[in-house]
Design a protein around this motif. Sequence first.
Motif, PDB file in Angstrom:
ATOM      1  N   GLY A 289       0.945  -0.916  -0.487  1.00  0.00           N
ATOM      2  CA  GLY A 289      -0.324   0.318   0.015  1.00  0.00           C
ATOM      3  C   GLY A 289       0.444   1.395  -0.694  1.00  0.00           C
ATOM      4  O   GLY A 289       0.402   2.426  -0.115  1.00  0.00           O
TER       5      GLY A 289
ATOM      6  N   THR B 143      -0.170   0.394  -6.569  1.00  0.00           N
ATOM      7  CA  THR B 143      -0.397  -0.305  -5.196  1.00  0.00           C
ATOM      8  C   THR B 143      -2.578   0.219  -4.725  1.00  0.00           C
ATOM      9  O   THR B 143      -2.289   0.935  -5.517  1.00  0.00           O
ATOM     10  CB  THR B 143       0.387  -0.179  -4.415  1.00  0.00           C
ATOM     11  OG1 THR B 143       0.395  -0.966  -3.187  1.00  0.00           O
ATOM     12  CG2 THR B 143       0.684   1.575  -3.697  1.00  0.00           C
ATOM     13  N   GLY B 144      -2.825  -0.417  -3.445  1.00  0.00           N
ATOM     14  CA  GLY B 144      -3.782  -0.532  -3.929  1.00  0.00           C
ATOM     15  C   GLY B 144      -3.727   0.564  -2.360  1.00  0.00           C
ATOM     16  O   GLY B 144      -3.120   0.383  -1.207  1.00  0.00           O
ATOM     17  N   PHE B 145      -4.692   1.178  -2.202  1.00  0.00           N
ATOM     18  CA  PHE B 145      -5.092   1.786  -0.528  1.00  0.00           C
ATOM     19  C   PHE B 145      -6.620   2.148  -0.671  1.00  0.00           C
ATOM     20  O   PHE B 145      -6.937   3.074  -1.753  1.00  0.00           O
ATOM     21  CB  PHE B 145      -4.321   2.503   0.088  1.00  0.00           C
ATOM     22  CG  PHE B 145      -4.173   3.287   1.534  1.00  0.00           C
ATOM     23  CD1 PHE B 145      -4.603   2.119   2.532  1.00  0.00           C
ATOM     24  CD2 PHE B 145      -4.649   4.866   1.421  1.00  0.00           C
ATOM     25  CE1 PHE B 145      -4.278   3.133   3.682  1.00  0.00           C
ATOM     26  CE2 PHE B 145      -4.603   5.232   2.575  1.00  0.00           C
ATOM     27  CZ  PHE B 145      -4.300   4.365   3.374  1.00  0.00           C
TER      28      PHE B 145
ATOM     29  N   PRO C 204      -7.368   6.511  -1.866  1.00  0.00           N
ATOM     30  CA  PRO C 204      -6.031   6.695  -3.159  1.00  0.00           C
ATOM     31  C   PRO C 204      -5.497   8.210  -3.208  1.00  0.00           C
ATOM     32  O   PRO C 204      -4.630   8.779  -3.655  1.00  0.00           O
ATOM     33  CB  PRO C 204      -6.672   6.180  -4.642  1.00  0.00           C
ATOM     34  CG  PRO C 204      -7.912   6.459  -4.171  1.00  0.00           C
ATOM     35  CD  PRO C 204      -8.350   5.873  -3.252  1.00  0.00           C
TER      36      PRO C 204
ATOM     37  N   ALA D 139      -2.198   2.826   6.766  1.00  0.00           N
ATOM     38  CA  ALA D 139      -2.187   2.153   5.073  1.00  0.00           C
ATOM     39  C   ALA D 139      -1.254   1.210   5.710  1.00  0.00           C
ATOM     40  O   ALA D 139      -1.645  -0.354   5.700  1.00  0.00           O
ATOM     41  CB  ALA D 139      -0.662   2.821   4.159  1.00  0.00           C
TER      42      ALA D 139
ATOM     43  N   GLU E 211      -4.221  -1.528   7.191  1.00  0.00           N
ATOM     44  CA  GLU E 211      -4.630  -2.284   5.902  1.00  0.00           C
ATOM     45  C   GLU E 211      -3.836  -3.508   4.811  1.00  0.00           C
ATOM     46  O   GLU E 211      -4.091  -4.095   4.467  1.00  0.00           O
ATOM     47  CB  GLU E 211      -4.869  -1.415   4.569  1.00  0.00           C
ATOM     48  CG  GLU E 211      -5.723  -1.597   3.896  1.00  0.00           C
ATOM     49  CD  GLU E 211      -5.864  -0.722   2.604  1.00  0.00           C
ATOM     50  OE1 GLU E 211      -5.326  -0.340   2.165  1.00  0.00           O
ATOM     51  OE2 GLU E 211      -7.165  -0.394   2.487  1.00  0.00           O
ATOM     52  N   GLN E 212      -2.585  -3.617   5.739  1.00  0.00           N
ATOM     53  CA  GLN E 212      -1.530  -4.679   5.149  1.00  0.00           C
ATOM     54  C   GLN E 212      -1.249  -5.727   5.778  1.00  0.00           C
ATOM     55  O   GLN E 212      -0.275  -6.278   5.914  1.00  0.00           O
ATOM     56  CB  GLN E 212       0.077  -4.181   4.847  1.00  0.00           C
ATOM     57  CG  GLN E 212       0.061  -2.563   4.041  1.00  0.00           C
ATOM     58  CD  GLN E 212      -0.768  -3.514   2.147  1.00  0.00           C
ATOM     59  OE1 GLN E 212      -0.356  -4.180   1.922  1.00  0.00           O
ATOM     60  NE2 GLN E 212      -1.575  -2.769   1.644  1.00  0.00           N
TER      61      GLN E 212
ATOM     62  N   GLY F 225      -6.267  -8.511   5.262  1.00  0.00           N
ATOM     63  CA  GLY F 225      -5.932  -6.492   4.399  1.00  0.00           C
ATOM     64  C   GLY F 225      -6.525  -6.352   3.447  1.00  0.00           C
ATOM     65  O   GLY F 225      -7.174  -5.381   3.136  1.00  0.00           O
TER      66      GLY F 225
ATOM     67  N   ARG G  61      -9.745  -3.067   3.790  1.00  0.00           N
ATOM     68  CA  ARG G  61      -9.899  -2.648   2.218  1.00  0.00           C
ATOM     69  C   ARG G  61     -10.959  -2.268   1.736  1.00  0.00           C
ATOM     70  O   ARG G  61     -11.708  -1.634   1.518  1.00  0.00           O
ATOM     71  CB  ARG G  61      -8.802  -2.502   1.054  1.00  0.00           C
ATOM     72  CG  ARG G  61      -8.650  -1.875   0.272  1.00  0.00           C
ATOM     73  CD  ARG G  61      -7.565  -2.380  -0.755  1.00  0.00           C
ATOM     74  NE  ARG G  61      -6.624  -1.697  -0.180  1.00  0.00           N
ATOM     75  CZ  ARG G  61      -5.269  -2.316  -0.814  1.00  0.00           C
ATOM     76  NH1 ARG G  61      -5.348  -2.635  -2.360  1.00  0.00           N
ATOM     77  NH2 ARG G  61      -3.938  -2.279  -0.105  1.00  0.00           N
TER      78      ARG G  61
END
Length: 310
Positions: free
Chosen positions: A201, A218-220, A223, A252, A255-256, A261, A265
């Motif tokens: 993320g 990457t994703g989060f 954004p 972040a 979320e990982q 995770g 998200r």
Amino acid sequence: MHRFDTSAKGVYLITVTPFTDGGALDLASTDRMVDFCLERGVTGLTILGIMGEATKLTAEEAKAFTRQVVQRAAGRVPIVVGVSSPGFAAMGELTRAVMDLGASGVMVAPPSTVRTDDQIAGYFDMVNETLGPVPWCLQDHPVATGVQMSPAVILRILKNSPHCVMLKHEDWPGLAKLSAIRAAGDKGEVRRVSILTGNGGGLFLPEELSRGADGAMTGFAWPEMMVDVVAAHAGGDVERAHDLFDAYLPLARYEQQAGIGLAVRKHLLHQRGAIASPFVRKPGPRLSAQDLADIDRLVRRQDKRLHELG
């Protein structure tokens, strides 16, 4: 259709794949998600990645999802599609299908079966034969693939792959690797390709930008974090980039977490109105009441800090 080439920069957001509460592919929610991302300033979208639950989709679902994303994006940003596969027949078939649907390029990671430098380089020689002139991104994600690619083997792949236009750098720790590959390009030892980072993320995004990365892939659930950090860094305000990044870092990081995770998200994207349901296909995690309380607290603290930063 936007070109996908070595000049790529900014934020290519790794998207989730929306499902209904019953687990069906949700194409209406896909439109909402694309709009949500584009409204926050991303410069590209990457679909059917590891966090996109690609392995849980049928071949027809993968094509239907790609078609929906491409149509909704309507040429406003490039669309990159993950086509990684141990077998080249499946990789070639999916690549032809998504390119015919209007994708801008594809992304390939090595399979877990290759270990030595010669095996890795030989695998990507066959990738080149399979993809032909299609522009593609080399995904270096050893945490997921179990394949360790040294700077030397990555440079070897780039030298042998005229249509590889991007490295998705996801090694951890990997700052020294990023620096070595960028330095080789700057010295003319290999042609310069785009380097976008994907570590968790964007957990090392400011440092990676300082090492020469062109942006993030990457994703989060936010954004705009990556968009604003990349923009501030590119504009020369490195301290502002770090301040913004620090404001989002606790969420972040949360979320990982391995295992939950993706559920975190999707829960946050659902809360933000980007998708209609937070459903994760099996095998997938479920969030506990304690998880949800943690998330609510982190969101409140993030909002407070962002307000302080203006």
